[in-house]
Design a protein around this motif. Sequence first.
Motif, mmCIF file in Angstrom:
data_model
loop_
_atom_site.group_PDB
_atom_site.id
_atom_site.type_symbol
_atom_site.label_atom_id
_atom_site.label_comp_id
_atom_site.label_asym_id
_atom_site.label_seq_id
_atom_site.Cartn_x
_atom_site.Cartn_y
_atom_site.Cartn_z
ATOM 1 N N PHE A 128 -9.017 9.516 1.258
ATOM 2 C CA PHE A 128 -8.925 10.844 0.170
ATOM 3 C C PHE A 128 -10.209 10.620 -0.610
ATOM 4 O O PHE A 128 -10.948 11.953 -0.905
ATOM 5 C CB PHE A 128 -7.569 10.840 -0.606
ATOM 6 C CG PHE A 128 -6.542 11.584 0.262
ATOM 7 C CD1 PHE A 128 -6.187 12.935 0.202
ATOM 8 C CD2 PHE A 128 -5.722 10.768 0.861
ATOM 9 C CE1 PHE A 128 -5.300 13.288 0.891
ATOM 10 C CE2 PHE A 128 -4.512 11.250 1.777
ATOM 11 C CZ PHE A 128 -4.462 12.535 1.501
ATOM 12 N N SER A 129 -10.301 9.669 -1.353
ATOM 13 C CA SER A 129 -11.244 9.812 -2.168
ATOM 14 C C SER A 129 -12.681 9.661 -1.645
ATOM 15 O O SER A 129 -13.802 10.061 -2.306
ATOM 16 C CB SER A 129 -11.312 8.381 -3.142
ATOM 17 O OG SER A 129 -10.189 8.278 -3.881
ATOM 18 N N ALA A 160 -9.112 1.747 3.565
ATOM 19 C CA ALA A 160 -8.880 0.814 2.363
ATOM 20 C C ALA A 160 -7.650 0.895 1.678
ATOM 21 O O ALA A 160 -6.879 2.097 1.863
ATOM 22 C CB ALA A 160 -9.938 0.671 1.419
ATOM 23 N N ARG A 161 -6.903 -0.191 1.413
ATOM 24 C CA ARG A 161 -5.508 -0.040 0.616
ATOM 25 C C ARG A 161 -5.863 -0.517 -0.895
ATOM 26 O O ARG A 161 -6.823 -1.011 -1.212
ATOM 27 C CB ARG A 161 -4.484 -0.898 1.238
ATOM 28 C CG ARG A 161 -4.318 -0.511 2.758
ATOM 29 C CD ARG A 161 -3.444 0.562 2.884
ATOM 30 N NE ARG A 161 -2.232 0.378 2.734
ATOM 31 C CZ ARG A 161 -1.156 -0.024 3.587
ATOM 32 N NH1 ARG A 161 -1.444 -0.278 4.620
ATOM 33 N NH2 ARG A 161 0.020 -0.092 3.098
ATOM 34 N N LEU A 162 -4.843 -0.354 -1.773
ATOM 35 C CA LEU A 162 -4.961 -0.928 -2.901
ATOM 36 C C LEU A 162 -5.349 -2.331 -3.118
ATOM 37 O O LEU A 162 -6.357 -2.811 -3.895
ATOM 38 C CB LEU A 162 -3.519 -0.722 -3.709
ATOM 39 C CG LEU A 162 -3.532 -1.466 -5.288
ATOM 40 C CD1 LEU A 162 -4.443 -0.704 -6.118
ATOM 41 C CD2 LEU A 162 -1.881 -1.155 -5.720
ATOM 42 N N ALA A 163 -4.831 -3.189 -1.967
ATOM 43 C CA ALA A 163 -5.229 -4.578 -2.034
ATOM 44 C C ALA A 163 -6.949 -4.778 -1.741
ATOM 45 O O ALA A 163 -7.483 -5.810 -2.162
ATOM 46 C CB ALA A 163 -4.496 -5.331 -0.980
ATOM 47 N N ASP A 164 -7.730 -3.763 -1.152
ATOM 48 C CA ASP A 164 -8.881 -3.705 -0.725
ATOM 49 C C ASP A 164 -9.708 -3.172 -1.985
ATOM 50 O O ASP A 164 -10.878 -3.343 -2.020
ATOM 51 C CB ASP A 164 -9.126 -2.906 0.599
ATOM 52 C CG ASP A 164 -8.518 -3.257 1.385
ATOM 53 O OD1 ASP A 164 -8.346 -4.820 1.914
ATOM 54 O OD2 ASP A 164 -7.529 -2.680 2.293
ATOM 55 N N TYR A 165 -9.373 -2.505 -3.023
ATOM 56 C CA TYR A 165 -9.962 -1.808 -3.721
ATOM 57 C C TYR A 165 -11.020 -2.686 -4.656
ATOM 58 O O TYR A 165 -12.203 -2.467 -5.051
ATOM 59 C CB TYR A 165 -9.080 -0.977 -4.743
ATOM 60 C CG TYR A 165 -8.579 0.230 -4.133
ATOM 61 C CD1 TYR A 165 -8.996 0.383 -2.493
ATOM 62 C CD2 TYR A 165 -7.577 1.193 -4.583
ATOM 63 C CE1 TYR A 165 -8.112 1.662 -2.037
ATOM 64 C CE2 TYR A 165 -6.999 2.088 -4.085
ATOM 65 C CZ TYR A 165 -7.355 2.359 -2.563
ATOM 66 O OH TYR A 165 -6.498 3.282 -1.743
ATOM 67 N N GLY A 166 -10.060 -3.894 -5.013
ATOM 68 C CA GLY A 166 -11.163 -4.814 -5.791
ATOM 69 C C GLY A 166 -12.311 -5.435 -4.916
ATOM 70 O O GLY A 166 -13.188 -5.789 -5.648
ATOM 71 N N ILE A 186 -5.053 6.655 -5.976
ATOM 72 C CA ILE A 186 -4.143 6.000 -5.503
ATOM 73 C C ILE A 186 -3.432 7.017 -4.460
ATOM 74 O O ILE A 186 -2.534 8.106 -5.127
ATOM 75 C CB ILE A 186 -3.067 5.410 -6.582
ATOM 76 C CG1 ILE A 186 -3.691 4.458 -7.445
ATOM 77 C CG2 ILE A 186 -1.877 5.069 -5.844
ATOM 78 C CD1 ILE A 186 -3.961 3.302 -6.842
ATOM 79 N N CYS A 187 -3.339 6.641 -3.312
ATOM 80 C CA CYS A 187 -2.469 7.572 -2.363
ATOM 81 C C CYS A 187 -1.159 7.267 -2.289
ATOM 82 O O CYS A 187 -0.743 6.249 -1.715
ATOM 83 C CB CYS A 187 -3.262 7.353 -0.869
ATOM 84 S SG CYS A 187 -2.530 8.341 0.377
ATOM 85 N N THR A 280 -9.366 5.695 -15.108
ATOM 86 C CA THR A 280 -8.384 6.609 -14.982
ATOM 87 C C THR A 280 -7.742 6.479 -13.768
ATOM 88 O O THR A 280 -8.288 6.371 -12.667
ATOM 89 C CB THR A 280 -9.069 7.948 -15.118
ATOM 90 O OG1 THR A 280 -9.686 7.956 -16.408
ATOM 91 C CG2 THR A 280 -8.189 9.193 -14.886
ATOM 92 N N ILE A 281 -6.360 6.648 -13.670
ATOM 93 C CA ILE A 281 -5.637 6.642 -12.334
ATOM 94 C C ILE A 281 -5.425 7.888 -11.860
ATOM 95 O O ILE A 281 -4.735 8.757 -12.367
ATOM 96 C CB ILE A 281 -4.301 5.788 -12.440
ATOM 97 C CG1 ILE A 281 -4.604 4.523 -13.191
ATOM 98 C CG2 ILE A 281 -3.959 5.383 -10.739
ATOM 99 C CD1 ILE A 281 -5.699 3.679 -12.610
ATOM 100 N N LEU A 282 -6.052 8.229 -10.737
ATOM 101 C CA LEU A 282 -5.759 9.531 -10.006
ATOM 102 C C LEU A 282 -4.521 9.500 -9.020
ATOM 103 O O LEU A 282 -4.762 8.591 -7.928
ATOM 104 C CB LEU A 282 -6.866 10.216 -9.310
ATOM 105 C CG LEU A 282 -6.868 11.421 -8.624
ATOM 106 C CD1 LEU A 282 -6.368 12.507 -9.650
ATOM 107 C CD2 LEU A 282 -8.051 11.706 -7.650
ATOM 108 N N ILE A 283 -3.446 10.301 -9.219
ATOM 109 C CA ILE A 283 -2.275 10.067 -8.434
ATOM 110 C C ILE A 283 -2.477 11.093 -7.254
ATOM 111 O O ILE A 283 -2.568 12.415 -7.457
ATOM 112 C CB ILE A 283 -1.187 10.432 -9.020
ATOM 113 C CG1 ILE A 283 -0.796 9.406 -10.245
ATOM 114 C CG2 ILE A 283 0.147 10.379 -8.129
ATOM 115 C CD1 ILE A 283 -0.943 8.007 -9.977
#
Length: 359
Positions: A128-129, A160-166, A186-187, A280-283
């Motif tokens: 999405f991003s 990518a997933r949350l675990a990959d963002y780092g 965050i999807c 900033t967290i975009l939902i």
Amino acid sequence: VALAVAGSNPVIHPIHPLASMARSAPAKTSRSAAAKVLLAGLALPCGLAVLELGIRLFRPEYDPSGHLKLEAATPVRPALGRAGTVQWHIKNTGAFAVPVRFNQYGFRDRRDLRDSNPADIAVVGDSFSFGWGVNEEERFSDRLEELIGVHVFNIAMPGARLADYGRLLDYAERTGLRAKRLVVGICMENDLAPAPAIAGAAAAPPSPLLGVHAWLKSRSAAYFLLLCRVHQNASWSDRLARWGWITPVLEGVPRAVGRPDVIRSSAEQLEGLVRNHDATILIIPSRALWVGDDRDAADRMHRDWVATLREKNLPVVDLRMAMEESGNPMGFHFRGDGHWNARGHALAARSLSEFLSAK
């Protein structure tokens, strides 16, 4: 003439010329049929080769060799685009066909990371991003830059997933990114998911026919063009869906995983990711809020996740309300794909701009 022996006296029998021609006719017919079969056998592959070459030359977006494909992750860097290339991103449902340009770092961004400064913004997230299906200038990161007049660097990557963002953020900073303001997309459809099981039931092997289909789809422009035409034909796409060859878009929406332990661990992981940044967290709301039979679970998961982030004092921009106030939240997505269309990205950019301006 023919010479026959009857007793001791030779007898001469004349042979009519038409009889000789009659005996040779079957042989000539057989040779003619064989020649036609051979000619047809040569014409078919030659015609297909000409068709394949013509599509690759005049409609390169259908050439699978130039389609969007990431390079696998290594111990020192995450999965990224092939540096310095332009690839085609095309959906066989006809939802989109856009070029994707990767910079020297493998990100879909025209800027050099080394030109950034601490006041700039970096956007990290999944497809999405990344801007799945839209042109680069239509993404919310590019639109946000226009709205607030600050350079925005996009380091998101599909898959990518949350675990990959780092890992994405670490790689970008090692290669020159100095931006200290961060937007994390965050999807809700797949970022909050339990860790995969170590072992499980073996998947059923694919049928040989599906194997041939996959091979042709990844190698033949003519076959891919044919698939596009089939997918865009309502009658054929419905038939293939019944046969199990394709999955309708709305049937592919992941079910909500609202387990408290998953929400808690995901929030802790996100908290660690943004610790040294002004974040900033975009939902990005799940489509399960509005379609399918999992709406109540998706609603609980959404509310619990947002509440957990706010308890941790993480700034949140939740697009759910803005989408629902439009009266048609699914109108922000492609009809033939689950990602945001240009309208969805425009909404995200406006919402982020308003939030950051008031911050």
